[in-house]
Design a protein around this motif. Sequence first.
Motif, mmCIF file in Angstrom:
data_model
loop_
_atom_site.group_PDB
_atom_site.id
_atom_site.type_symbol
_atom_site.label_atom_id
_atom_site.label_comp_id
_atom_site.label_asym_id
_atom_site.label_seq_id
_atom_site.Cartn_x
_atom_site.Cartn_y
_atom_site.Cartn_z
ATOM 1 N N ALA A 143 0.847 -1.189 0.000
ATOM 2 C CA ALA A 143 0.000 0.000 0.000
ATOM 3 C C ALA A 143 0.881 1.237 0.000
ATOM 4 C CB ALA A 143 -0.921 0.010 1.220
ATOM 5 N N VAL A 144 0.494 2.228 -0.797
ATOM 6 C CA VAL A 144 1.248 3.471 -0.903
ATOM 7 C C VAL A 144 0.406 4.605 -0.343
ATOM 8 C CG1 VAL A 144 2.422 5.067 -2.468
ATOM 9 C CG2 VAL A 144 2.375 2.614 -2.983
ATOM 10 N N PHE A 145 1.022 5.398 0.549
ATOM 11 C CA PHE A 145 0.354 6.547 1.153
ATOM 12 C C PHE A 145 1.163 7.801 0.810
ATOM 13 C CE2 PHE A 145 -0.537 2.852 3.693
ATOM 14 C CZ PHE A 145 -1.888 2.954 4.008
ATOM 15 N N MET A 146 0.509 8.792 0.238
ATOM 16 C CA MET A 146 1.180 10.036 -0.114
ATOM 17 C C MET A 146 0.816 11.136 0.871
ATOM 18 S SD MET A 146 3.093 9.349 -2.683
ATOM 19 C CE MET A 146 3.609 11.048 -3.007
ATOM 20 N N GLY A 147 1.815 11.902 1.263
ATOM 21 C CA GLY A 147 1.595 13.049 2.130
ATOM 22 C C GLY A 147 1.651 14.334 1.319
ATOM 23 N N ALA A 148 2.274 15.358 1.883
ATOM 24 C CA ALA A 148 2.393 16.637 1.184
ATOM 25 C C ALA A 148 3.264 16.478 -0.059
ATOM 26 C CB ALA A 148 3.006 17.673 2.125
ATOM 27 N N GLU A 149 2.971 17.281 -1.090
ATOM 28 C CA GLU A 149 3.784 17.251 -2.318
ATOM 29 C C GLU A 149 3.683 18.596 -3.011
ATOM 30 O OE1 GLU A 149 2.317 17.404 -5.437
ATOM 31 O OE2 GLU A 149 0.213 17.104 -4.865
ATOM 32 N N ALA A 150 4.797 18.987 -3.658
ATOM 33 C CA ALA A 150 4.805 20.272 -4.341
ATOM 34 C C ALA A 150 5.952 20.358 -5.337
ATOM 35 C CB ALA A 150 4.927 21.416 -3.328
ATOM 36 N N TYR A 151 5.718 21.072 -6.424
ATOM 37 C CA TYR A 151 6.756 21.390 -7.396
ATOM 38 C C TYR A 151 7.688 22.432 -6.794
ATOM 39 C CZ TYR A 151 8.883 23.602 -11.516
ATOM 40 O OH TYR A 151 9.761 24.138 -12.414
ATOM 41 N N VAL A 152 8.983 22.253 -6.980
ATOM 42 C CA VAL A 152 9.979 23.193 -6.469
ATOM 43 C C VAL A 152 10.643 23.892 -7.650
ATOM 44 C CG1 VAL A 152 12.124 23.455 -5.172
ATOM 45 C CG2 VAL A 152 10.380 21.839 -4.388
ATOM 46 N N SER A 153 10.416 25.172 -7.781
ATOM 47 C CA SER A 153 10.996 25.953 -8.868
ATOM 48 C C SER A 153 12.438 26.343 -8.547
ATOM 49 C CB SER A 153 10.168 27.225 -9.089
ATOM 50 O OG SER A 153 10.846 28.125 -9.956
ATOM 51 N N PRO A 154 13.330 26.314 -9.542
ATOM 52 C CA PRO A 154 14.694 26.796 -9.318
ATOM 53 C C PRO A 154 14.726 28.250 -8.841
ATOM 54 C CG PRO A 154 14.566 25.595 -11.382
ATOM 55 C CD PRO A 154 13.159 25.777 -10.902
ATOM 56 N N GLY A 155 13.659 28.987 -9.137
ATOM 57 C CA GLY A 155 13.588 30.376 -8.711
ATOM 58 C C GLY A 155 13.518 30.550 -7.212
ATOM 59 N N PHE A 156 13.196 29.467 -6.496
ATOM 60 C CA PHE A 156 13.155 29.545 -5.028
ATOM 61 C C PHE A 156 14.555 29.591 -4.409
ATOM 62 C CE2 PHE A 156 8.895 27.004 -5.004
ATOM 63 C CZ PHE A 156 8.198 28.158 -5.295
ATOM 64 N N TYR A 157 15.553 29.132 -5.166
ATOM 65 C CA TYR A 157 16.898 28.999 -4.601
ATOM 66 C C TYR A 157 17.690 30.308 -4.688
ATOM 67 C CZ TYR A 157 16.143 23.932 -5.280
ATOM 68 O OH TYR A 157 15.662 22.651 -5.265
ATOM 69 N N PRO A 158 18.198 30.824 -3.580
ATOM 70 C CA PRO A 158 19.114 31.961 -3.652
ATOM 71 C C PRO A 158 20.351 31.635 -4.494
ATOM 72 C CG PRO A 158 18.334 31.681 -1.407
ATOM 73 C CD PRO A 158 17.870 30.481 -2.187
ATOM 74 N N SER A 159 20.747 30.366 -4.522
ATOM 75 C CA SER A 159 21.946 29.986 -5.270
ATOM 76 C C SER A 159 21.757 30.163 -6.781
ATOM 77 C CB SER A 159 22.331 28.541 -4.957
ATOM 78 O OG SER A 159 21.289 27.649 -5.298
ATOM 79 N N LYS A 160 20.517 30.283 -7.236
ATOM 80 C CA LYS A 160 20.275 30.512 -8.665
ATOM 81 C C LYS A 160 20.959 31.799 -9.108
ATOM 82 C CE LYS A 160 16.555 31.535 -11.974
ATOM 83 N NZ LYS A 160 16.925 32.966 -12.175
ATOM 84 N N ALA A 161 20.868 32.855 -8.274
ATOM 85 C CA ALA A 161 21.491 34.136 -8.628
ATOM 86 C C ALA A 161 23.008 34.079 -8.536
ATOM 87 C CB ALA A 161 20.959 35.236 -7.708
ATOM 88 N N GLU A 162 23.523 33.113 -7.754
ATOM 89 C CA GLU A 162 24.964 33.018 -7.557
ATOM 90 C C GLU A 162 25.661 32.313 -8.718
ATOM 91 O OE1 GLU A 162 25.603 31.091 -3.854
ATOM 92 O OE2 GLU A 162 24.326 32.482 -2.722
ATOM 93 N N HIS A 163 25.113 31.162 -9.136
ATOM 94 C CA HIS A 163 25.810 30.388 -10.162
ATOM 95 C C HIS A 163 24.886 29.780 -11.224
ATOM 96 C CE1 HIS A 163 24.366 26.985 -7.843
ATOM 97 N NE2 HIS A 163 25.054 27.393 -6.783
#
Length: 220
Positions: free
Chosen positions: A87-107
């Motif tokens: 049996a499979v039980f799923m909890g919270a789930e969400a797409y994570v955009s690269p725009g959320f990362y501060p490191s995107k602006a760095e490199h």
Amino acid sequence: MSDGCHRSPAATAPALYIPPAFREEDPAVLRGLIAASRLAILTSNGPEGVPLVTPLPLVLDGDHLLGHLARANPHWQALAAAPRALAVFMGAEAYVSPGFYPSKAEHGRVVPTWNYEAVTVEGAVEVFEDPARLLDAVSRLTGRHEEGRAEPWAVTDAPAAFTAAQLKGIVGIRLLIERVLGKRKLSQNRSAPDREGVREGLAASADPRDRAAAEAMDRG
């Protein structure tokens, strides 16, 4: 499920891929994720190597999971012949955009991903058709999902003859909790600033599913 799972002496390879950073082994957390999941996916081996799959609610019953299948669903007959399932039980789930990362602006070396919680439960299955046990199973399931309502509905609210007729159309299943695997992929592999960026981005979303994922990150 007192220690989170039973260990099968002949356990096969894990059914769920879990990198160490995302592994969840706390019995209380695993039990909480199972209890909070409203709809599970029940799978078992099927003909020609294709799994049989049935979405259905399952309720914790000590060291077992309790539920039922429609009698017209051939999945229960397959389980009676080969009584083992996952049996499979799923909890919270969400797409994570690269725009959320501060490191995107760095490199700029970032890519999209998905955060989620999942638990798999594997074990032997008992199939039953006894009316009294079926009534107990549907009463437990109903009670679990009606709790908290202003006027909760109970199985006993329906005419007894009607309920008895409805029970003839289902078959009960009881899955022994032998092996539990938990995965909480919540950006633990990212730097602290990136992880906080993900949490803040999801928390600010208009989608309640994203906000639920942010709350899961808050819980650790």
